[in-house]
Design a protein around this motif. Structure first.
Motif, PDB file in Angstrom:
ATOM      1  N   MET A 154      92.992  92.331  22.899  1.00  0.00           N
ATOM      2  CA  MET A 154      92.054  92.738  21.855  1.00  0.00           C
ATOM      3  C   MET A 154      91.957  94.257  21.772  1.00  0.00           C
ATOM      4  SD  MET A 154      88.064  91.699  21.023  1.00  0.00           S
ATOM      5  CE  MET A 154      87.940  90.900  22.551  1.00  0.00           C
ATOM      6  N   MET A 155      91.988  94.729  20.516  1.00  0.00           N
ATOM      7  CA  MET A 155      91.812  96.150  20.246  1.00  0.00           C
ATOM      8  C   MET A 155      91.041  96.290  18.946  1.00  0.00           C
ATOM      9  SD  MET A 155      95.672  97.134  18.882  1.00  0.00           S
ATOM     10  CE  MET A 155      95.335  98.871  18.821  1.00  0.00           C
ATOM     11  N   SER A 156      90.495  97.482  18.705  1.00  0.00           N
ATOM     12  CA  SER A 156      89.727  97.693  17.479  1.00  0.00           C
ATOM     13  C   SER A 156      89.873  99.137  17.016  1.00  0.00           C
ATOM     14  CB  SER A 156      88.247  97.367  17.698  1.00  0.00           C
ATOM     15  OG  SER A 156      87.675  98.258  18.638  1.00  0.00           O
ATOM     16  N   CYS A 157      89.483  99.348  15.770  1.00  0.00           N
ATOM     17  CA  CYS A 157      89.410 100.695  15.218  1.00  0.00           C
ATOM     18  C   CYS A 157      88.326 100.709  14.148  1.00  0.00           C
ATOM     19  CB  CYS A 157      90.752 101.153  14.642  1.00  0.00           C
ATOM     20  SG  CYS A 157      91.245 100.323  13.127  1.00  0.00           S
ATOM     21  N   LYS A 158      87.938 101.898  13.763  1.00  0.00           N
ATOM     22  CA  LYS A 158      86.924 102.088  12.716  1.00  0.00           C
ATOM     23  C   LYS A 158      87.617 102.574  11.454  1.00  0.00           C
ATOM     24  CE  LYS A 158      83.569 101.664  15.825  1.00  0.00           C
ATOM     25  NZ  LYS A 158      84.009 100.642  16.714  1.00  0.00           N
ATOM     26  N   LEU A 159      87.178 102.035  10.325  1.00  0.00           N
ATOM     27  CA  LEU A 159      87.650 102.500   9.028  1.00  0.00           C
ATOM     28  C   LEU A 159      86.474 102.395   8.072  1.00  0.00           C
ATOM     29  CD1 LEU A 159      90.084 103.533   7.409  1.00  0.00           C
ATOM     30  CD2 LEU A 159      90.498 101.171   6.728  1.00  0.00           C
ATOM     31  N   GLY A 160      85.995 103.548   7.622  1.00  0.00           N
ATOM     32  CA  GLY A 160      84.782 103.539   6.806  1.00  0.00           C
ATOM     33  C   GLY A 160      83.642 102.985   7.631  1.00  0.00           C
ATOM     34  N   ASN A 161      82.935 101.990   7.069  1.00  0.00           N
ATOM     35  CA  ASN A 161      81.833 101.372   7.815  1.00  0.00           C
ATOM     36  C   ASN A 161      82.254 100.059   8.475  1.00  0.00           C
ATOM     37  OD1 ASN A 161      82.050  99.900   5.456  1.00  0.00           O
ATOM     38  ND2 ASN A 161      79.850  99.635   5.200  1.00  0.00           N
ATOM     39  N   LEU A 162      83.572  99.853   8.610  1.00  0.00           N
ATOM     40  CA  LEU A 162      84.101  98.624   9.206  1.00  0.00           C
ATOM     41  C   LEU A 162      84.622  98.882  10.615  1.00  0.00           C
ATOM     42  CD1 LEU A 162      86.266  97.277   6.242  1.00  0.00           C
ATOM     43  CD2 LEU A 162      83.897  96.688   6.803  1.00  0.00           C
ATOM     44  N   SER A 163      84.453  97.885  11.467  1.00  0.00           N
ATOM     45  CA  SER A 163      85.121  97.852  12.757  1.00  0.00           C
ATOM     46  C   SER A 163      86.133  96.725  12.675  1.00  0.00           C
ATOM     47  CB  SER A 163      84.129  97.591  13.885  1.00  0.00           C
ATOM     48  OG  SER A 163      84.837  97.487  15.101  1.00  0.00           O
ATOM     49  N   ILE A 164      87.405  97.075  12.662  1.00  0.00           N
ATOM     50  CA  ILE A 164      88.471  96.086  12.542  1.00  0.00           C
ATOM     51  C   ILE A 164      88.883  95.679  13.946  1.00  0.00           C
ATOM     52  CG2 ILE A 164      90.823  95.709  11.723  1.00  0.00           C
ATOM     53  CD1 ILE A 164      90.073  97.896   9.554  1.00  0.00           C
TER      54      ILE A 164
END
Length: 173
Positions: free
Chosen positions: A99-109
């Motif tokens: 599992m990994m994540s990133c931020k884009l705008g107001n989203l956490s993908i």
């Protein structure tokens, strides 16, 4: 929505690539990107590192970050690719290969690759009930979950042996 692409929509795709060792699979990934043109592509079963994946997808107009264990040639993990012109930030590995994540705008993908198979049911239950639940709970951004869940929620979601593929802890998230 607060997105950096100047619109209020974003095109997300999740794809299990089942390894990128062969030239055919690498060309297939680039063809997929060129045909579908997602803003973000989350892939699972990625077996190359960030540098190598960037060499593969840069010509198609994408950059990437991988979550694949270093030093293990058989390791498969996750990766997030984004179209040039976007600037995701805050890349985080919640669990190596899984599992990994990133931020884009107001989203956490959040891109996940859950444990599979009957012998890993307990590991999968802990993955959803603890690791994923904690990742979602700790988010201050709107979480968007993508990936290979390797399980079902309802018996109607599988033709064969649905009870073996169900994961009740995913419902809790």
């Amino acid at each position: 929505m607060n997105l950096p692409n100047g619109t209020d929509t974003i095109y997300l795709i999740s794809l299990n690539v089942n390894c990128l060792s062969s030239p055919v699979s690498r060309a297939g990934l680039c063809d997929f990107l060129n045909r579908n043109k997602p803003d973000i592509l989350c892939i699972q079963e990625c077996n190359v590192n960030t540098e190598e994946l960037n060499l593969i997808v840069n010509g198609a107009g994408y950059s990437s970050t991988c979550n694949v264990a270093h030093g293990d040639l058989n390791s498969r993990g996750t990766a997030i690719l984004w179209r040039h012109g976007l600037s995701p930030a805050g890349f985080r590995t919640q669990e190596e290969n899984r599992m990994m994540s990133c931020k884009l705008g107001n989203l956490s993908i959040i891109n996940l690759y859950a444990p599979s198979g009957r012998s890993r049911r307990m590991e999968r239950r802990m993955f959803f009930g603890e690791v994923l639940e904690r990742a979602v709970r700790e988010e201050s951004y709107l979480p968007v979950l993508l990936g290979d869940f390797n399980c079902i929620l309802c018996n109607t979601d599988a033709l064969n042996n649905p009870q073996q593929k169900k994961c009740e802890s995913l419902k809790q998230v």
